[in-house]
Design a protein around this motif. Structure first.
Motif, PDB file in Angstrom:
ATOM      1  N   LEU A 193      24.276  -3.692  -0.724  1.00  0.00           N
ATOM      2  CA  LEU A 193      23.646  -2.380  -0.896  1.00  0.00           C
ATOM      3  C   LEU A 193      24.668  -1.333  -1.317  1.00  0.00           C
ATOM      4  CD1 LEU A 193      21.179  -2.319   2.134  1.00  0.00           C
ATOM      5  CD2 LEU A 193      20.595  -2.584  -0.288  1.00  0.00           C
ATOM      6  N   ASP A 194      25.858  -1.412  -0.750  1.00  0.00           N
ATOM      7  CA  ASP A 194      26.916  -0.477  -1.136  1.00  0.00           C
ATOM      8  C   ASP A 194      27.305  -0.672  -2.605  1.00  0.00           C
ATOM      9  OD1 ASP A 194      27.007   0.713   1.346  1.00  0.00           O
ATOM     10  OD2 ASP A 194      28.727  -0.449   2.056  1.00  0.00           O
ATOM     11  N   LYS A 195      27.318  -1.923  -3.050  1.00  0.00           N
ATOM     12  CA  LYS A 195      27.621  -2.194  -4.460  1.00  0.00           C
ATOM     13  C   LYS A 195      26.538  -1.614  -5.366  1.00  0.00           C
ATOM     14  CE  LYS A 195      30.200  -6.554  -3.892  1.00  0.00           C
ATOM     15  NZ  LYS A 195      30.180  -8.010  -4.214  1.00  0.00           N
ATOM     16  N   VAL A 196      25.285  -1.797  -4.965  1.00  0.00           N
ATOM     17  CA  VAL A 196      24.176  -1.252  -5.752  1.00  0.00           C
ATOM     18  C   VAL A 196      24.285   0.266  -5.824  1.00  0.00           C
ATOM     19  CG1 VAL A 196      21.674  -0.937  -5.846  1.00  0.00           C
ATOM     20  CG2 VAL A 196      22.626  -3.178  -5.265  1.00  0.00           C
ATOM     21  N   GLN A 197      24.522   0.897  -4.667  1.00  0.00           N
ATOM     22  CA  GLN A 197      24.641   2.355  -4.639  1.00  0.00           C
ATOM     23  C   GLN A 197      25.766   2.837  -5.548  1.00  0.00           C
ATOM     24  OE1 GLN A 197      22.955   4.957  -2.066  1.00  0.00           O
ATOM     25  NE2 GLN A 197      23.365   5.718  -4.131  1.00  0.00           N
ATOM     26  N   ALA A 198      26.912   2.180  -5.464  1.00  0.00           N
ATOM     27  CA  ALA A 198      28.058   2.598  -6.270  1.00  0.00           C
ATOM     28  C   ALA A 198      27.762   2.480  -7.760  1.00  0.00           C
ATOM     29  CB  ALA A 198      29.285   1.767  -5.901  1.00  0.00           C
ATOM     30  N   GLN A 199      27.078   1.400  -8.157  1.00  0.00           N
ATOM     31  CA  GLN A 199      26.782   1.219  -9.580  1.00  0.00           C
ATOM     32  C   GLN A 199      25.740   2.224 -10.065  1.00  0.00           C
ATOM     33  OE1 GLN A 199      28.459  -0.815 -11.796  1.00  0.00           O
ATOM     34  NE2 GLN A 199      27.334   0.590 -13.136  1.00  0.00           N
ATOM     35  N   ILE A 200      24.715   2.457  -9.252  1.00  0.00           N
ATOM     36  CA  ILE A 200      23.712   3.457  -9.622  1.00  0.00           C
ATOM     37  C   ILE A 200      24.363   4.833  -9.733  1.00  0.00           C
ATOM     38  CG2 ILE A 200      21.601   4.625  -8.883  1.00  0.00           C
ATOM     39  CD1 ILE A 200      21.080   1.818  -9.834  1.00  0.00           C
ATOM     40  N   ASN A 201      25.256   5.142  -8.798  1.00  0.00           N
ATOM     41  CA  ASN A 201      25.961   6.428  -8.853  1.00  0.00           C
ATOM     42  C   ASN A 201      26.799   6.540 -10.123  1.00  0.00           C
ATOM     43  OD1 ASN A 201      24.896   7.122  -6.376  1.00  0.00           O
ATOM     44  ND2 ASN A 201      26.758   6.698  -5.213  1.00  0.00           N
ATOM     45  N   ALA A 202      27.451   5.443 -10.502  1.00  0.00           N
ATOM     46  CA  ALA A 202      28.285   5.460 -11.707  1.00  0.00           C
ATOM     47  C   ALA A 202      27.427   5.714 -12.945  1.00  0.00           C
ATOM     48  CB  ALA A 202      29.041   4.139 -11.842  1.00  0.00           C
ATOM     49  N   TRP A 203      26.273   5.055 -13.017  1.00  0.00           N
ATOM     50  CA  TRP A 203      25.395   5.267 -14.168  1.00  0.00           C
ATOM     51  C   TRP A 203      24.783   6.666 -14.150  1.00  0.00           C
ATOM     52  CZ3 TRP A 203      23.225  -0.285 -13.496  1.00  0.00           C
ATOM     53  CH2 TRP A 203      23.912  -1.164 -14.349  1.00  0.00           C
ATOM     54  N   ALA A 204      24.518   7.199 -12.965  1.00  0.00           N
ATOM     55  CA  ALA A 204      24.005   8.568 -12.877  1.00  0.00           C
ATOM     56  C   ALA A 204      25.036   9.554 -13.422  1.00  0.00           C
ATOM     57  CB  ALA A 204      23.650   8.904 -11.428  1.00  0.00           C
ATOM     58  N   ARG A 211      18.539   9.022 -10.199  1.00  0.00           N
ATOM     59  CA  ARG A 211      18.616   7.620  -9.790  1.00  0.00           C
ATOM     60  C   ARG A 211      17.267   6.918  -9.876  1.00  0.00           C
ATOM     61  NH1 ARG A 211      22.269  10.797  -8.064  1.00  0.00           N
ATOM     62  NH2 ARG A 211      24.411  10.081  -7.682  1.00  0.00           N
ATOM     63  N   ARG A 212      16.191   7.645  -9.660  1.00  0.00           N
ATOM     64  CA  ARG A 212      14.864   7.028  -9.760  1.00  0.00           C
ATOM     65  C   ARG A 212      14.582   6.571 -11.183  1.00  0.00           C
ATOM     66  NH1 ARG A 212      10.337  11.156  -8.266  1.00  0.00           N
ATOM     67  NH2 ARG A 212       9.084   9.485  -9.149  1.00  0.00           N
ATOM     68  N   HIS A 213      15.058   7.325 -12.186  1.00  0.00           N
ATOM     69  CA  HIS A 213      14.861   6.930 -13.576  1.00  0.00           C
ATOM     70  C   HIS A 213      15.722   5.720 -13.921  1.00  0.00           C
ATOM     71  CE1 HIS A 213      13.170  11.066 -15.086  1.00  0.00           C
ATOM     72  NE2 HIS A 213      12.478  10.549 -14.090  1.00  0.00           N
ATOM     73  N   ILE A 214      16.947   5.719 -13.438  1.00  0.00           N
ATOM     74  CA  ILE A 214      17.826   4.569 -13.668  1.00  0.00           C
ATOM     75  C   ILE A 214      17.193   3.311 -13.088  1.00  0.00           C
ATOM     76  CG2 ILE A 214      20.048   3.548 -13.010  1.00  0.00           C
ATOM     77  CD1 ILE A 214      21.210   6.420 -13.197  1.00  0.00           C
ATOM     78  N   SER A 215      16.640   3.431 -11.897  1.00  0.00           N
ATOM     79  CA  SER A 215      15.997   2.302 -11.236  1.00  0.00           C
ATOM     80  C   SER A 215      14.843   1.759 -12.066  1.00  0.00           C
ATOM     81  CB  SER A 215      15.498   2.753  -9.857  1.00  0.00           C
ATOM     82  OG  SER A 215      14.740   1.763  -9.215  1.00  0.00           O
ATOM     83  N   ARG A 216      13.999   2.645 -12.562  1.00  0.00           N
ATOM     84  CA  ARG A 216      12.844   2.201 -13.346  1.00  0.00           C
ATOM     85  C   ARG A 216      13.273   1.587 -14.675  1.00  0.00           C
ATOM     86  NH1 ARG A 216       7.737   6.437 -12.614  1.00  0.00           N
ATOM     87  NH2 ARG A 216       7.201   5.751 -10.498  1.00  0.00           N
ATOM     88  N   ILE A 217      14.265   2.177 -15.309  1.00  0.00           N
ATOM     89  CA  ILE A 217      14.746   1.623 -16.581  1.00  0.00           C
ATOM     90  C   ILE A 217      15.293   0.220 -16.371  1.00  0.00           C
ATOM     91  CG2 ILE A 217      16.503   1.864 -18.380  1.00  0.00           C
ATOM     92  CD1 ILE A 217      16.139   4.953 -18.029  1.00  0.00           C
ATOM     93  N   LEU A 218      16.072   0.037 -15.324  1.00  0.00           N
ATOM     94  CA  LEU A 218      16.590  -1.297 -15.018  1.00  0.00           C
ATOM     95  C   LEU A 218      15.444  -2.293 -14.848  1.00  0.00           C
ATOM     96  CD1 LEU A 218      19.395  -0.347 -12.484  1.00  0.00           C
ATOM     97  CD2 LEU A 218      19.767  -1.586 -14.628  1.00  0.00           C
TER      98      LEU A 218
END
Length: 237
Positions: A193-204, A211-218
């Protein structure tokens, strides 16, 4: 890890173009709106997501007016004043899905919402003040202090309130793994989960997207390619 632009381009191609993809991302997060959500709507959303877990969502939605009546509008203070007989009788109330454990979670979460509200002014303010770059921390808090709010239920609860939440669906996790993130097929450990958070944060930070848009695009970049119409119906939009 690839640039997010490549993942977005793949998702757009699958959905029929950038305009079609953008129409599926939903509104921008609005913390001011989250802060204004009344505690009864917080508890109602908690309960709806809990009862929907492992059940057909549409059935819960159709029955929800009955839930609102049975649970006294989900007003935490009113519910906390109810005697044990009130909760016992709900287990045979045909207006709701009669799951004793989930019924009990409403009672427990009424106390949880009331406690947090007293400390922060309202539960909505508590959520609005929690930084989006630490969703994993918020999920842990909900799982520890709330009832049946761990895992995906907590993620959907946050999304339904329009908090800036990612949801680790099977497709979203598959897209992360396809991008090179070293996590399990179903990332549930704190390490993953920490890895997921860090990657989502990096893309944000890279894209400026919530982050909700990044999640849906993925999620839309891989897996079964549902039509935009089917996705809108599924998301209730």
């Amino acid at each position: 890890m690839p640039d997010f632009a490549k993942i977005r381009a793949r998702a757009a191609k699958r959905k029929g173009g950038e305009a079609a993809l953008a129409s599926l991302l939903g509104p921008m997060p609005d913390n001011a709106a989250v802060a204004r959500i009344a505690d009864d709507r917080i508890l109602s959303t908690m309960a709806e997501r809990i009862f929907a877990a492992g059940f057909v969502w549409r059935v819960i939605e159709q029955k929800w007016p009955g839930f609102e009546e049975a649970f006294l509008g989900f007003e935490p203070k009113r519910l906390l004043f109810q005697p044990d007989d009130f909760w016992h009788d709900l287990a045979s109330d045909k207006r709701i899905v009669r799951n004793p454990q989930k019924i009990k979670s409403v009672r427990d979460n009424a106390a949880f919402v009331e406690r947090v509200s007293k400390e922060h002014g309202s539960f909505g303010k508590f959520l609005a003040d929690w930084p989006a770059d630490d969703q994993v921390g918020l999920m842990a808090y909900l799982g520890k202090h709330g009832s049946r709010l761990g895992g995906n239920t907590g993620q959907y609860f946050l999304r339904w309130l329009e908090w800036d939440a990612f949801i680790i669906s099977a497709d979203m996790a598959a897209a992360l793994r396809d991008a090179g993130l070293d996590v399990a097929e179903s990332p549930t450990s704190k390490k993953d989960l920490d890895k997921v958070q860090a990657q989502i944060n990096a893309w944000a930070a890279e894209t400026g997207l919530p982050r909700r848009h990044i999640s849906r695009i993925l999620a839309m970049s891989i897996g079964e390619n549902h039509s935009p119409e089917a996705l809108r119906e599924y998301m209730g939009e």
